[in-house]
Design a protein around this motif. Structure first.
Motif, PDB file in Angstrom:
ATOM      1  N   ALA A  10       1.813  -1.605  -5.155  1.00 30.88           N
ATOM      2  CA  ALA A  10       0.512  -1.668  -4.488  1.00 30.88           C
ATOM      3  C   ALA A  10      -0.621  -1.672  -5.492  1.00 30.88           C
ATOM      4  N   ARG A 157       5.220  -8.766   1.779  1.00 29.67           N
ATOM      5  CA  ARG A 157       4.051  -8.477   0.929  1.00 29.67           C
ATOM      6  C   ARG A 157       3.724  -9.672   0.047  1.00 29.67           C
ATOM      7  N   GLU A 160       1.619 -11.983   1.943  1.00 30.65           N
ATOM      8  CA  GLU A 160       0.233 -11.529   2.055  1.00 30.65           C
ATOM      9  C   GLU A 160      -0.554 -11.871   0.793  1.00 30.65           C
TER      10      GLU A 160
END
Length: 424
Positions: A10, A157, A160
């Motif tokens: 992240a 992810r 994204e």
């Protein structure tokens, strides 16, 4: 995938791909020296936070200092460029993405949009072109090389990220087609963007080694500038206060008088905490006390502590009992040291002083041999006051005097956390 790896991924994604977290940098010209006009400086100054802008608008010396800082930044960027910083393929890809991000972000801000109008179909079409697909794969490969945890990125992810990057480049093209990148404000911000990047890379790769203090320099500095033994002073003061506590004086009042961290104004109150929330040495001493008891001196990397246990209890967390304690403490340390880091030794202080001086001298030399020109005389508009929240416009703060408007008060600063609360 464990939580640590998820956090690393992240963090990496946020730094590399998020449009909002981009360093300001400036693009230098090759054939002529970098130059910022009075108009350019006004643009940069008016893009600062309201409190800074208020000062720049009303203080000539502040405007000169701001111009000096910008000039130094551009001078170092100029030298970095002359040394080939930013010419390798990986860095060029980073710069290209960041330039696109800045143009995209500024364009969306001006239009009052957030990029959500870019559809998945448009993104898919963008990456269906081989050159764009290859560009994204290279960016991803660069980041995986820097951060191996990116190799375990889930497909969801990754999708994204791909959409975010595609949105940036699609929006950038739209902005360029409209001539948005030719606007003076955009051009000067892109210039500053590129310079900041070059300076950071040049400083990390080259300049740090030039200003690093050697062992001989530190030894010579200490011989010429003897440093007081602040650790012994802290120990002796802590011992004297402990004797006063043993003599019956109020712990909280003594914490307010002698404490050196953010808990002093609360009488040293740390609130409730459990295992793993404090430094191990602090925690061991606190949990060994009974309610009402006061510890002997406890040394941690942050200084000397006196701990008083107020209460203890057992809570059930995830079905398991967890012991909690409520304590106060008084921290004794050099009041001039960093309140959020370990105390500095005389060698640490000597090293900092030497490197600061060498750094200033190096910056001065770079500035003197540069060809950068920055206007010192420029104007800055006083920022508009922010209307009071929850009140009709007619109740907003009114101007104080002819042609002037008051600056909103700065937000209150949160109380500093106790060094004892630094987690491992």
């Amino acid at each position: 995938m464990n939580s640590t790896k998820k956090a690393l991924i992240a963090a990496a994604v946020a730094v590399i791909f998020a449009a909002g977290l981009i360093f300001w940098q400036v693009k230098a010209r090759k054939a002529e020296p970098m130059e910022l006009t009075a108009e350019d400086m006004s643009i940069l100054a008016e893009d600062t936070p309201p409190q800074m802008r208020q000062r720049l608008a009303t203080d000539e010396e502040a405007r000169k200092d701001f111009a000096k800082d910008i000039k130094r930044l551009l001078a170092v960027a100029e030298e970095a460029q002359e040394h080939g910083v930013g010419k390798d393929p990986e860095t060029k890809r980073q710069l290209e993405l960041q330039r696109a991000s800045i143009i995209s972000q500024l364009y969306l801000q001006e239009k009052g949009q957030d990029g959500s109008d870019v559809t998945q179909a448009q993104v898919d079409a963008y990456f269906s072109e081989p050159i764009n697909k290859y560009k994204f794969e290279q960016l991803l490969a660069d980041e995986k090389k820097r951060n191996p945890a990116m190799a375990e990125l889930p497909e969801e992810r990754l999708g994204e990220i791909k959409k975010n990057v595609g949105t940036i480049y699609i929006t950038e093209k739209k902005a360029i087609d409209e001539g948005f990148d030719k606007k003076p404000a955009v051009k000067v911000q892109l210039m500053l963007q590129h310079a900041r990047f070059l300076v950071q890379k040049y400083a990390n790769d080259t300049l740090q080694q030039k200003v690093k203090a050697t062992d001989d320099e530190i030894k010579d500095y200490l011989a010429k500038n003897p440093q007081p033994d602040t650790e012994k002073e802290s120990h002796d003061k802590a011992q004297a206060v402990l004797q006063r506590i043993r003599g019956g004086e109020d712990f909280a009042k003594l914490a307010q008088e002698f404490g050196t961290d953010g808990t002093k104004d609360k009488g040293g109150d740390l609130g409730w905490f459990g295992p793993g929330q404090m430094h191990p040495d602090f925690e061991k001493a606190a949990f060994a006390l009974k309610p009402g008891e006061v510890s002997d001196l406890v040394k941690t990397p942050y200084g000397y502590h006196i701990i008083k246990l107020e209460e203890r209890k057992t809570e059930t967390v995830d079905g398991k009992p967890k012991e909690m304690v409520h304590a106060r403490h008084i921290l004794f340390r050099d009041p001039n040291s960093n309140p959020f880091g370990p105390p500095q030794t005389p060698q640490d202080k000597a090293k900092s002083a030497i490197e600061k001086k060498k750094g200033e001298e190096l910056l001065k030399q770079i500035e003197e041999r540069s060809h950068v020109k920055v206007a010192e005389n420029y104007s800055v508009k006083i920022p508009e006051p922010e209307p009071a929240q929850g009140l009709p416009p007619s109740f907003a703060p009114q101007p104080e005097g002819p042609g002037t408007k008051p600056t909103p008060p700065p937000p209150a600063k949160p109380a500093a956390k106790s060094p004892a609360k630094q987690r491992q």
